[in-house]
Design a protein around this motif. Structure first.
Motif, PDB file in Angstrom:
ATOM      1  N   HIS A  39       0.810  -1.221   0.000  1.00  0.00           N
ATOM      2  CA  HIS A  39       0.000   0.000   0.000  1.00  0.00           C
ATOM      3  C   HIS A  39       0.847   1.277   0.000  1.00  0.00           C
ATOM      4  O   HIS A  39       0.352   2.348  -0.318  1.00  0.00           O
ATOM      5  CB  HIS A  39      -0.922   0.007   1.219  1.00  0.00           C
ATOM      6  CG  HIS A  39      -0.191   0.069   2.532  1.00  0.00           C
ATOM      7  ND1 HIS A  39       0.449  -1.033   3.077  1.00  0.00           N
ATOM      8  CD2 HIS A  39       0.013   1.084   3.401  1.00  0.00           C
ATOM      9  CE1 HIS A  39       1.006  -0.696   4.223  1.00  0.00           C
ATOM     10  NE2 HIS A  39       0.751   0.581   4.453  1.00  0.00           N
ATOM     11  N   LEU A  40       2.135   1.139   0.351  1.00  0.00           N
ATOM     12  CA  LEU A  40       3.023   2.310   0.350  1.00  0.00           C
ATOM     13  C   LEU A  40       3.484   2.682  -1.059  1.00  0.00           C
ATOM     14  O   LEU A  40       4.024   3.770  -1.263  1.00  0.00           O
ATOM     15  CB  LEU A  40       4.245   2.046   1.235  1.00  0.00           C
ATOM     16  CG  LEU A  40       3.964   1.810   2.726  1.00  0.00           C
ATOM     17  CD1 LEU A  40       5.260   1.455   3.452  1.00  0.00           C
ATOM     18  CD2 LEU A  40       3.310   3.031   3.357  1.00  0.00           C
ATOM     19  N   ASN A 124       4.814  11.797  -5.909  1.00  0.00           N
ATOM     20  CA  ASN A 124       3.370  11.629  -6.103  1.00  0.00           C
ATOM     21  C   ASN A 124       3.171  11.280  -7.576  1.00  0.00           C
ATOM     22  O   ASN A 124       2.790  12.116  -8.388  1.00  0.00           O
ATOM     23  CB  ASN A 124       2.639  12.918  -5.728  1.00  0.00           C
ATOM     24  CG  ASN A 124       1.131  12.747  -5.707  1.00  0.00           C
ATOM     25  OD1 ASN A 124       0.624  11.634  -5.738  1.00  0.00           O
ATOM     26  ND2 ASN A 124       0.417  13.854  -5.662  1.00  0.00           N
ATOM     27  N   ARG A 132       4.026   6.439  -0.500  1.00  0.00           N
ATOM     28  CA  ARG A 132       3.503   6.903   0.787  1.00  0.00           C
ATOM     29  C   ARG A 132       4.544   6.739   1.892  1.00  0.00           C
ATOM     30  O   ARG A 132       5.342   5.806   1.875  1.00  0.00           O
ATOM     31  CB  ARG A 132       2.225   6.140   1.133  1.00  0.00           C
ATOM     32  CG  ARG A 132       1.119   6.344   0.093  1.00  0.00           C
ATOM     33  CD  ARG A 132      -0.160   5.614   0.452  1.00  0.00           C
ATOM     34  NE  ARG A 132      -1.176   5.852  -0.577  1.00  0.00           N
ATOM     35  CZ  ARG A 132      -1.964   6.919  -0.614  1.00  0.00           C
ATOM     36  NH1 ARG A 132      -1.865   7.845   0.343  1.00  0.00           N
ATOM     37  NH2 ARG A 132      -2.832   7.074  -1.593  1.00  0.00           N
ATOM     38  N   ASN A 133       4.512   7.650   2.840  1.00  0.00           N
ATOM     39  CA  ASN A 133       5.491   7.665   3.922  1.00  0.00           C
ATOM     40  C   ASN A 133       5.119   6.624   4.979  1.00  0.00           C
ATOM     41  O   ASN A 133       3.993   6.627   5.477  1.00  0.00           O
ATOM     42  CB  ASN A 133       5.503   9.065   4.551  1.00  0.00           C
ATOM     43  CG  ASN A 133       6.713   9.302   5.428  1.00  0.00           C
ATOM     44  OD1 ASN A 133       7.066   8.473   6.251  1.00  0.00           O
ATOM     45  ND2 ASN A 133       7.361  10.441   5.246  1.00  0.00           N
ATOM     46  N   ASP A 136       3.418   7.921   8.105  1.00  0.00           N
ATOM     47  CA  ASP A 136       2.029   8.354   7.942  1.00  0.00           C
ATOM     48  C   ASP A 136       1.696   8.243   6.457  1.00  0.00           C
ATOM     49  O   ASP A 136       2.116   9.080   5.659  1.00  0.00           O
ATOM     50  CB  ASP A 136       1.854   9.799   8.421  1.00  0.00           C
ATOM     51  CG  ASP A 136       0.425  10.308   8.245  1.00  0.00           C
ATOM     52  OD1 ASP A 136      -0.389   9.630   7.596  1.00  0.00           O
ATOM     53  OD2 ASP A 136       0.129  11.414   8.750  1.00  0.00           O
ATOM     54  N   PRO A 137       0.973   7.189   6.065  1.00  0.00           N
ATOM     55  CA  PRO A 137       0.721   6.954   4.640  1.00  0.00           C
ATOM     56  C   PRO A 137      -0.060   8.055   3.923  1.00  0.00           C
ATOM     57  O   PRO A 137      -0.146   8.034   2.702  1.00  0.00           O
ATOM     58  CB  PRO A 137      -0.064   5.628   4.642  1.00  0.00           C
ATOM     59  CG  PRO A 137       0.376   4.935   5.879  1.00  0.00           C
ATOM     60  CD  PRO A 137       0.530   6.045   6.891  1.00  0.00           C
ATOM     61  N   SER A 138      -0.616   9.004   4.664  1.00  0.00           N
ATOM     62  CA  SER A 138      -1.268  10.128   4.000  1.00  0.00           C
ATOM     63  C   SER A 138      -0.263  11.191   3.566  1.00  0.00           C
ATOM     64  O   SER A 138      -0.624  12.136   2.873  1.00  0.00           O
ATOM     65  CB  SER A 138      -2.311  10.765   4.919  1.00  0.00           C
ATOM     66  OG  SER A 138      -1.693  11.487   5.989  1.00  0.00           O
ATOM     67  N   ARG A 139       0.996  11.031   3.971  1.00  0.00           N
ATOM     68  CA  ARG A 139       2.060  11.994   3.666  1.00  0.00           C
ATOM     69  C   ARG A 139       2.971  11.458   2.573  1.00  0.00           C
ATOM     70  O   ARG A 139       3.078  10.252   2.351  1.00  0.00           O
ATOM     71  CB  ARG A 139       2.905  12.260   4.920  1.00  0.00           C
ATOM     72  CG  ARG A 139       2.121  12.678   6.140  1.00  0.00           C
ATOM     73  CD  ARG A 139       1.779  14.128   6.107  1.00  0.00           C
ATOM     74  NE  ARG A 139       1.011  14.548   7.265  1.00  0.00           N
ATOM     75  CZ  ARG A 139       1.117  15.759   7.817  1.00  0.00           C
ATOM     76  NH1 ARG A 139       1.953  16.652   7.315  1.00  0.00           N
ATOM     77  NH2 ARG A 139       0.367  16.079   8.854  1.00  0.00           N
ATOM     78  N   PHE A 140       3.679  12.377   1.901  1.00  0.00           N
ATOM     79  CA  PHE A 140       4.615  11.929   0.873  1.00  0.00           C
ATOM     80  C   PHE A 140       5.893  11.380   1.481  1.00  0.00           C
ATOM     81  O   PHE A 140       6.190  11.584   2.660  1.00  0.00           O
ATOM     82  CB  PHE A 140       4.856  13.006  -0.182  1.00  0.00           C
ATOM     83  CG  PHE A 140       5.634  14.240   0.220  1.00  0.00           C
ATOM     84  CD1 PHE A 140       6.739  14.205   1.044  1.00  0.00           C
ATOM     85  CD2 PHE A 140       5.270  15.487  -0.305  1.00  0.00           C
ATOM     86  CE1 PHE A 140       7.480  15.336   1.351  1.00  0.00           C
ATOM     87  CE2 PHE A 140       5.992  16.637   0.000  1.00  0.00           C
ATOM     88  CZ  PHE A 140       7.099  16.550   0.834  1.00  0.00           C
ATOM     89  N   ASP A 381       1.125  16.559   3.194  1.00  0.00           N
ATOM     90  CA  ASP A 381      -0.028  15.750   2.833  1.00  0.00           C
ATOM     91  C   ASP A 381      -0.017  15.512   1.320  1.00  0.00           C
ATOM     92  O   ASP A 381       0.076  16.455   0.533  1.00  0.00           O
ATOM     93  CB  ASP A 381      -1.300  16.492   3.239  1.00  0.00           C
ATOM     94  CG  ASP A 381      -2.550  15.616   3.189  1.00  0.00           C
ATOM     95  OD1 ASP A 381      -2.650  14.787   2.261  1.00  0.00           O
ATOM     96  OD2 ASP A 381      -3.409  15.788   4.064  1.00  0.00           O
ATOM     97  N   LEU A 382      -0.135  14.237   0.911  1.00  0.00           N
ATOM     98  CA  LEU A 382      -0.138  13.900  -0.512  1.00  0.00           C
ATOM     99  C   LEU A 382      -1.297  14.561  -1.257  1.00  0.00           C
ATOM    100  O   LEU A 382      -1.181  14.891  -2.434  1.00  0.00           O
ATOM    101  CB  LEU A 382      -0.229  12.385  -0.685  1.00  0.00           C
ATOM    102  CG  LEU A 382       1.085  11.611  -0.708  1.00  0.00           C
ATOM    103  CD1 LEU A 382       0.830  10.128  -0.520  1.00  0.00           C
ATOM    104  CD2 LEU A 382       1.832  11.859  -2.006  1.00  0.00           C
TER     105      LEU A 382
END
Length: 456
Positions: A39-40, A124, A132-133, A136-140, A381-382
């Motif tokens: 998922h990353l 991205n 994904r980081n 925190d997978p919502s971050r780049f 945030d991506l």
């Protein structure tokens, strides 16, 4: 997001009978971890048969699992450079740097995701999905070598290699809590890499710890000079005033102040340094060099490896609006922002002046290195990073902000090392950069060992 592709072993007949399979259990574990963290978006191509391939032989990297950024050739695996037009390009042979890793015993697990054509710092990727980081997978995960950094931070691979033109191994290392070295330009073989700028491009090793960077650098460069941590009291570090250390996100500023306190407490001498002489017009100079050389060198690369695709054909398939804009505005025939040859030549001359001023700064202050935060902010945030950011209450451009501190060394051609500076109050990591004199890569890594033990 596109699922990682799989490829059969490079050898047509499969692994040699009786081959050394000493690394199979560890590779199997790495492949399982790759599936768990899919998922990353770290891989574009995962080679699920990596453990079955005959090893290159025992050596200093024996059994080390490696991710290779998808703009560095690995024979038999696609080299997409993160862009649709190269999706089906499969090099016949390894880049020399990859061959050195194999010969030293490393296992190539696959090709890592990246910012499209290495033209950005977020990874991205609009063609293969974002990286994904792990924090925190919502971050780049930073860029352009974001996939390698994410895979290391997530514990999929021990290490990897990316490329760095203006910060592309150091920025992702900083925002994922890992380590990366941008070596002196020319230290490693650069053939077999999808290019941007021969003046500024270099392959760079990435790993969890500086000790692994030392091993990777030794293999990639052939420089086996022993490296040991320096006694803190023997170290003089320049602390830039202005450019590098002002306008920091509060979370990064807190870690930076703590790092300075820790370094001073163990006896490192910190010297305030005015860096005006080698950052003047650095960004404009460096960008003009890249844009001029990309048009020439990427065209030549396509003619050699993908003759059915020219620069216009490549651009027609670009998925990311930011990269598409660069090609339309600055690279393609008739683009309004084409860099004229006379401007390019003047920028090369100015680069030489910056190099001289950089060297003089080290000499004048008897410095072993310069230190500062690798990036002014933690991972964004991506969902919004492509639209810009806010820094110290003011709107800011994401690319120019994140490349601000990593740019000068890359324009000058000097080595830069990013190590973890800690996890900020917002729960995200930040990096501490140390830049050294050109050619002093092993000395820089020795500083890294000391600072890693102090600030990591």
């Amino acid at each position: 997001m596109s699922e990682p592709t799989t490829r059969q072993p490079i050898t047509e007949t499969g692994p040699t009978a009786g081959a050394d399979t000493r690394s199979e259990p560890e590779v199997t574990s790495a492949l399982e971890r790759a599936e768990e963290t899919a998922h990353l978006g770290g891989f574009i191509t995962l080679d699920r048969d990596a453990g079955a391939r005959p090893p290159g032989g025992p050596g200093p990297l024996s059994g080390m699992t490696i991710a290779v950024k998808d703009n560095i050739h690995v024979g038999g695996l696609p080299n997409t450079a993160g862009t649709p037009a190269l999706r089906d390009f499969v090099p016949a042979s390894d880049a020399p740097a990859v061959r050195r890793l194999r010969d030293a015993g490393a296992v190539i697990l696959g090709k890592a995701n990246m910012h499209e054509l290495a033209f950005g710092i977020t990874s991205n990727n609009h063609a293969f999905g974002p990286v994904r980081n792990p924090y925190d997978p919502s971050r780049f995960a930073g860029g352009s070598s974001g996939g390698v950094a994410a895979l290391i931070a997530a514990g999929v691979v021990h290490a990897g290699i990316g490329t760095d033109t203006g910060g592309s191994v150091r920025i992702p290392a900083a925002v994922t809590g890992t380590c990366a070295l941008r070596p002196t330009v020319g230290r490693y073989p650069g053939e077999g890499v999808t290019p941007l700028s021969s003046t500024r491009d270099t392959i760079g090793p990435m790993a969890r710890r500086v000790a692994d960077l030392i091993r990777l650098d030794g293999v990639l460069s052939g420089d086996d000079i022993p490296v040991a941590a320096r006694p803190p009291r023997s170290i003089r570090l320049g602390v830039p005033t202005g450019h590098f250390t002002e306008q920091l996100q509060d979370d990064v500023a807190a870690l930076w102040e703590a790092a300075l306190h820790s370094l001073s407490a163990v006896g490192v001498t910190l010297v305030p340094v005015d860096v005006t002489s080698f950052v003047e017009r650095e960004y404009e100079t460096g960008m003009a060099i890249v844009l001029y050389e990309t048009r020439v060198e990427l065209s030549a690369y396509l003619a050699q490896y993908r003759p059915e695709t020219d620069l216009a054909g490549l651009a027609a398939g670009i998925a990311g609006p930011d990269v598409q804009g660069i090609f339309e505005n600055c690279l393609l025939d008739g683009a309004p922002g084409l860099v004229a040859e006379e401007v390019y030549r003047e920028c090369l001359a100015h680069r030489q002046r910056l190099r001289a001023a950089y060297a003089e700064t080290f000499t004048a202050h008897s410095l072993d290195g310069l230190t500062f935060p690798t990036t002014p902010a933690t991972a964004l945030d991506l969902a919004t990073c492509d639209q810009g950011m806010v820094l110290c209450g003011e709107p800011a451009d994401t690319f120019s902000t994140f490349i601000r501190n990593t740019g000068p060394a890359s324009v000058i051609g000097a080595p830069g090392l990013s190590i973890p500076m800690g996890v900020a109050p917002n729960g995200l990591p930040a990096g501490l950069e140390i830049d050294g004199p050109a050619g002093a890569d092993r000395e820089l890594l020795a500083l890294g060992l000391t600072l890693e033990a102090t600030c990591g």
